[in-house]
Design a protein around this motif. Structure first.
Motif, short mmCIF file in Angstrom:
data_model
loop_
_atom_site.label_atom_id
_atom_site.label_comp_id
_atom_site.label_asym_id
_atom_site.label_seq_id
_atom_site.Cartn_x
_atom_site.Cartn_y
_atom_site.Cartn_z
N ALA A 66 1.00 4.00 -3.00
CA ALA A 66 0.82 5.43 -2.73
C ALA A 66 2.00 6.23 -3.31
N GLU A 67 3.18 5.67 -3.18
CA GLU A 67 4.38 6.34 -3.69
C GLU A 67 4.32 6.45 -5.22
N ALA B 64 0.84 -1.20 0.00
CA ALA B 64 0.00 0.00 0.00
C ALA B 64 0.88 1.25 0.00
N ASP B 65 1.97 1.22 0.76
CA ASP B 65 2.91 2.34 0.76
C ASP B 65 3.54 2.54 -0.62
N LEU B 66 3.91 1.41 -1.22
CA LEU B 66 4.54 1.50 -2.55
C LEU B 66 3.56 2.04 -3.59
#
Lengths: 374, 130
Positions: free
Chosen positions: A77-78, A73-75
């Motif tokens: 978003a990035e 999810a972080d990736l």
């Protein structure tokens, strides 16, 4: 009409889903063929694929999938903040994260090793308890009328405990001692699992005999028998779990190579062990130089059968040496029987325990790493 | 850098990054990439087996927490992990110094052969280096 329209819409959505799935599969196949990362349209698809490949238990799987999903999810978003569309972001994020089969493979291998370590401890405890129970029985702790009969009561632990000790000892060496000494895990998971399987098979009849004699024996012998009867099934469960988690692991490093590496590592630990190691290797090298033909009979990696015969004969003599020294009793037939039993043990279990490999003594591979030729 | 070489040192590198403070997987791989100047560019997922391995060995402890509105598993070093990180660091320093001496010795040998025409061992190293 409305129902028909809804049905058409549902049918259309299903068709679109099916088409998308087929497209995913096609893309994944193409990616695998060209050796590239498998594209995933969503984090969920990646997490599902990973979860399906993991053999780490329910709780472990849930934890890994949650962690991986949070990271993805972080990736995503990035990637989205860098201007990617949601689908492209998911594809790029999952590609950056790595192939799920490789990730799952590493988790599975680590988990199998951990399970094998637990099983190795449990099996060693069972062997010690079995030998203790057999010893107590021989020292007068046996019940008046053992179950099922006298011969089975004495013969089963005496014979099978030796087999169990040999196999459990090998598994313990490879799964517990070698990683501790070497600071890395040798590639011997297959041998560990095989050794544990045989140890469990050897311990099972001992546990049955022990269970049958709990009530008839005295307090100490009864307690020891109860311990064996309870501990062996527990060790069996641990071993089966390790075997299932290891899956179809084949090949691996030779146990002889691991022993050599362990000796070298032991020599580096303390000054006294370094002196012993130097003395033994120096003596061996000098003996090989002076008597190359004679010493080749002891070269287990070059001439396994020759060395097995020599070592078995030596074992037969050494085992009966105390009788010769303390009782002046030269029991040659008994020494021959011991030697024969040692040789038979080698014939039956050497390949299984990784003691009969003719590979050169190059570097021991590390579990999960490609060291030297595969 | 070869991924195999990198993987062989991953546990130690993860411990080294965690000595600066607790971190979650995403932050950890980011720090690893930053501190290596982009040289360590592994698949990001490969850090998780290492973290789980270290946790199993008692070198790292973990727990779920909310970070920037997201639920993440945060890892921190245990006392044993701190000791292990220090040991690995000193081991690595002595090893890399030895490797450096060997590689540096090759170049120096080559230079020596070129300038003074020294023979013997140094010359041989120089020849291998060349």
């Amino acid at each position: 009409m409305r129902r028909l329209g809804a049905a058409r819409r549902v049918g259309g959505v299903r068709q679109a889903d099916a088409a998308q799935q087929a497209d995913d599969v096609r893309q994944a196949d193409t990616a695998r063929q060209v050796g590239g990362p498998t594209p995933y349209r969503s984090i969920e698809a990646y997490a599902d694929d990973l979860a399906w490949r993991l053999r780490v238990g329910l709780r472990g799987r849930r934890r890994i999938v949650s962690e991986v999903s949070a990271h993805l999810a972080d990736l995503v978003a990035e990637e989205e903040s860098a201007g990617q569309t949601p689908q492209a972001a998911a594809r790029r994020a999952t590609a950056r994260f790595g192939a799920p089969e490789e990730l799952a493979g590493e988790f599975n291998r680590d988990c199998a090793l951990h399970s094998a370590r637990i099983a190795a401890w449990a099996l060693v405890a069972c062997v010690i308890a079995s030998v203790g129970a057999a010893g107590l029985a021989l020292r007068g702790g046996a019940p008046a009328a053992p179950w099922p009969n006298q011969a089975v009561y004495y013969a089963v632990p005496a014979l099978l405990a030796q087999v169990a000790a040999m196999c459990a000892g090998t598994a313990f060496l490879l799964a517990v001692i070698a990683p501790w000494l070497l600071g890395r895990t040798p590639r011997t998971l297959a041998t560990v699992v095989r050794a544990q399987t045989v140890a469990v098979l050897a311990l099972a009849p001992i546990a049955v005999v022990s269970a049958g004699n709990i009530a008839h024996a005295g307090w100490t012998e009864g307690a020891m028998s109860a311990l064996v009867a309870l501990a062996v099934p527990v060790a069996m469960v641990f071993s089966v779990r390790a075997g299932l988690r290891a899956g179809t692991v084949a090949g691996g490093a030779s146990t002889l190579d691991v022993i050599v590496d362990c000796c070298a590592a032991l020599a580096e630990r303390w000054s006294w062990s370094a002196r012993w190691y130097g003395l033994v290797t120096g003596t061996w090298a000098a003996a090989v130089e002076r008597m190359p033909r004679l010493m080749s009979w002891l070269e287990m990696r070059r001439h396994p059968w020759r060395s097995a015969v020599t070592i078995s004969a030596a074992a037969g003599i050494v085992l009966k040496l105390p009788d010769l020294v303390f009782k002046a009793d030269v029991d040659l037939p008994a020494a021959a029987v011991e030697a024969l039993a040692a040789f038979l043990g080698y014939c039956l279990f050497s390949a299984l325990l990784g003691l009969r490999t003719r590979e050169p003594s190059d570097a021991v591979g590390v579990e999960g790493l490609a060291v030297g030729p595969a | 850098m070869s991924q195999d070489m990198m993987r062989g040192h991953l546990d130690g590198l993860v411990l080294a990054v965690l000595t600066t403070g607790p971190s979650h997987g995403y932050g950890l791989i980011d720090a690893l990439r930053d501190r290596s100047g982009g040289a360590f560019d592994l698949p990001e997922g490969s850090v998780y087996p290492a973290l789980h391995r270290l946790e199993r060995a008692g070198l790292v402890a973990s727990g779920w927490s909310e970070v920037a509105g997201r639920r993440r598993r945060v890892y921190s070093l245990t006392a044993a992990g701190r000791r292990s990180a220090e040991e690995r660091r000193s081991e690595w320093r002595s090893f890399s110094a030895a490797v450096e001496r060997v590689f540096g010795g090759g170049e120096a040998g080559g230079a020596a052969v070129g300038t003074t025409g020294t023979t013997g061992t140094t010359g041989a190293v120089g020849a291998v280096g060349a």
